[in-house]
Design an enzyme around this catalytic site. Sequence first.
Site, PDB file in Angstrom:
ATOM      1  N   ASP A  48      13.079 -10.898 -20.333  1.00  6.96           N
ATOM      2  CA  ASP A  48      12.063 -10.342 -21.241  1.00  6.96           C
ATOM      3  C   ASP A  48      12.552 -10.578 -22.756  1.00  6.96           C
ATOM      4  OD1 ASP A  48      10.244  -9.221 -19.321  1.00  6.96           O
ATOM      5  OD2 ASP A  48      11.350  -7.358 -19.410  1.00  6.96           O
ATOM      6  N   ASP A  75       4.395 -11.419 -18.444  1.00 11.30           N
ATOM      7  CA  ASP A  75       3.759 -10.296 -18.440  1.00 11.30           C
ATOM      8  C   ASP A  75       2.464 -10.187 -19.383  1.00 11.30           C
ATOM      9  OD1 ASP A  75       6.147  -9.179 -17.205  1.00 11.30           O
ATOM     10  OD2 ASP A  75       7.228  -8.720 -19.030  1.00 11.30           O
TER      11      ASP A  75
END
Length: 183
Positions: free
Chosen positions: A125, A139
């Site tokens: 991330d 995401d």
Amino acid sequence: MSTGVPQTRLRTVLSVAAALLIADVVTKCVVVATIAPGRHIRVIGDFATLTLVRNPGAAFSMATGMTWVLSLIAVAVVIGVIRIGRTLRSLWWAIGLGMVLGGALGNLVDRLFRAPGPLEGHVVDFISVGWWPVFNVADSCIVCGAILLVGLTLFGFEPDGTRHRSDRVAEKEGDEEDSEPVK
């Protein structure tokens, strides 16, 4: 040569998914190669930054000890989307499902090929916006695709390319059919 039977939108689903998977993998590779863990690169002041985080769990770092279960769920999502994609007639449903598929595959690639090992890999991330938890391209694809699918459902657009109309609209227009073709 047209047979008069509308073609399914599986090719659209797969094309959207492939483009988004490539974008996700490339951005993750660039981030891993260029940003040290814990370093923040400001994009818009302190509001939007690039920050490398390795997430062993799901969204918001939930279920961190269940990475293998999340991997199996992602595989089920991939299989389900491809099965549904074989019957789709709606372009917008194909785009939404392609976004969900691309995102699921992007995070699944991390879970399969990143440390600490297959089915337990940590997802990369790197996008940090305001108070929102750090996320990645995959995401955002999943969330945006899901929002599109919910919107299509709420407005009566069906996966088969028809539009379900409320009884009130049908009565107002004097139309006896509940659906009309949508491209």
